[in-house]
Structures are given as structure tokens and as C-alpha cells.
Design a protein around this motif. Structure first.
Motif, mmCIF file in Angstrom:
data_model
loop_
_atom_site.group_PDB
_atom_site.id
_atom_site.type_symbol
_atom_site.label_atom_id
_atom_site.label_comp_id
_atom_site.label_asym_id
_atom_site.label_seq_id
_atom_site.Cartn_x
_atom_site.Cartn_y
_atom_site.Cartn_z
ATOM 1 N N SER A 25 -22.117 28.420 -4.920
ATOM 2 C CA SER A 25 -21.688 27.295 -4.093
ATOM 3 C C SER A 25 -20.339 26.766 -4.572
ATOM 4 O O SER A 25 -19.431 26.523 -3.773
ATOM 5 N N ASP A 26 -20.180 26.613 -5.871
ATOM 6 C CA ASP A 26 -18.915 26.136 -6.437
ATOM 7 C C ASP A 26 -17.801 27.169 -6.291
ATOM 8 O O ASP A 26 -16.665 26.825 -5.971
ATOM 9 N N LEU A 27 -18.122 28.453 -6.517
ATOM 10 C CA LEU A 27 -17.112 29.511 -6.452
ATOM 11 C C LEU A 27 -16.597 29.731 -5.035
ATOM 12 O O LEU A 27 -15.465 30.176 -4.850
ATOM 13 N N CYS A 28 -17.428 29.436 -4.035
ATOM 14 C CA CYS A 28 -17.062 29.732 -2.647
ATOM 15 C C CYS A 28 -16.831 28.477 -1.804
ATOM 16 O O CYS A 28 -16.534 28.584 -0.609
ATOM 17 N N ALA A 29 -16.969 27.304 -2.403
ATOM 18 C CA ALA A 29 -16.784 26.030 -1.698
ATOM 19 C C ALA A 29 -17.671 25.939 -0.462
ATOM 20 O O ALA A 29 -17.229 25.592 0.629
ATOM 21 N N VAL A 30 -18.944 26.301 -0.659
ATOM 22 C CA VAL A 30 -19.941 26.244 0.402
ATOM 23 C C VAL A 30 -21.187 25.612 -0.201
ATOM 24 O O VAL A 30 -21.564 25.929 -1.329
ATOM 25 N N LYS A 31 -21.840 24.739 0.544
ATOM 26 C CA LYS A 31 -23.045 24.079 0.024
ATOM 27 C C LYS A 31 -24.216 25.056 -0.055
ATOM 28 O O LYS A 31 -24.286 26.008 0.718
ATOM 29 N N PRO A 32 -25.140 24.813 -1.004
ATOM 30 C CA PRO A 32 -26.277 25.723 -1.181
ATOM 31 C C PRO A 32 -27.119 25.934 0.076
ATOM 32 O O PRO A 32 -27.567 27.049 0.342
ATOM 33 N N HIS A 33 -27.321 24.881 0.882
ATOM 34 C CA HIS A 33 -28.135 25.068 2.083
ATOM 35 C C HIS A 33 -27.448 25.990 3.090
ATOM 36 O O HIS A 33 -28.106 26.708 3.837
ATOM 37 N N VAL A 34 -26.114 26.014 3.064
ATOM 38 C CA VAL A 34 -25.366 26.931 3.942
ATOM 39 C C VAL A 34 -25.571 28.370 3.458
ATOM 40 O O VAL A 34 -25.772 29.283 4.264
ATOM 41 N N LEU A 35 -25.565 28.573 2.153
ATOM 42 C CA LEU A 35 -25.811 29.906 1.599
ATOM 43 C C LEU A 35 -27.200 30.413 1.985
ATOM 44 O O LEU A 35 -27.362 31.575 2.369
ATOM 45 N N ARG A 36 -28.194 29.538 1.903
ATOM 46 C CA ARG A 36 -29.554 29.948 2.270
ATOM 47 C C ARG A 36 -29.627 30.307 3.752
ATOM 48 O O ARG A 36 -30.296 31.264 4.141
#
Length: 116
Positions: A25-36
Motif C-alpha cells: 500500500s505504501d510502495l504503490c500509494a494505494v489503500k489496502p482495501h483497493v488492493l484487496r
């Protein structure tokens, strides 16, 4: 969070084997719920699961960055980004032949130009 046009300003990926969802999330500037959510939408994104935890590898981080770029910078929809990633994985023989024909044509033009 970084502006969408600043994908090139993302931090460097450390030389680790596995990353947690928070690190990605930090490396890609995306929130964890977006990754899921992206895991459900993109077959290419498949982190290792041990118990209830997700562990992303370097290739997964690169795919997340590519998805982020397609969606946030290039304005693709989820479906369009999915199609673009699928096309990157496998080019059709027709497209490959067209590219080869273009290269041959350009090389012949260069050959004619050099022989003058």
C-alpha cells in the motif's frame, strides 16, 4: 497520497522477497482495501496467502503499479485495464505478424536509403 500523474515518484521497491499488504500500500500509494478489490478483479494479481495474511512478491508489486498507472494515469476502466494486462501477457499471432511486417518494411526503406 500521491497525485495520479506522479507514478514515477513512487518509492523504490526494496530487495525483499515478501511484502505485507501495508507495505505494498505504501510502495504503490494505494489503500489496502483497493488492493484487496484489485485481487478479485485482476487474475494476474495473486499474492501468497498464509493463514489470514497476504504476502506479495516483487512481481505482484510491479503488477499493482502497472494497474495503478492504467487506472489513475491513463484513465482506463477496470475492464479496460484488465483487457490491457491480458493483451500484454499474450500477443495474438496476427499482431505479431503485423509488427514483423512493419519492421521488415522499415528495414527495406533503410537499405534503399543507404544504397543511394
Amino acid at each position: 497520497m500521491l497525485e495520479p500523474s506522479n507514478n514515477n515518484e513512487l518509492p523504490a521497491i526494496p530487495g525483499k522477497r515478501y511484502f505485507t499488504i501495508g507495505e505494498v500500500s505504501d510502495l504503490c500509494a494505494v489503500k489496502p482495501h483497493v488492493l484487496r478489490y484489485w485481487e478479485q478483479e485482476f487474475d494476474q494479481l495473486d499474492p501468497v496467502r498464509r493463514g489470514n495474511r497476504r504476502y506479495y512478491q516483487r512481481e505482484d508489486v510491479l503488477i499493482v503499479r502497472q494497474i495503478r498507472s492504467l487506472l489513475y494515469e491513463h484513465g482506463y476502466t477496470i475492464g479496460g485495464a484488465r483487457q490491457c494486462l491480458e493483451e500484454d501477457g499474450e500477443e495474438s499471432p496476427k499482431a505479431e505478424k503485423a509488427q514483423i511486417d512493419e519492421i521488415i518494411e522499415e528495414l527495406e526503406k533503410i537499405k534503399r536509403f543507404l544504397s543511394i
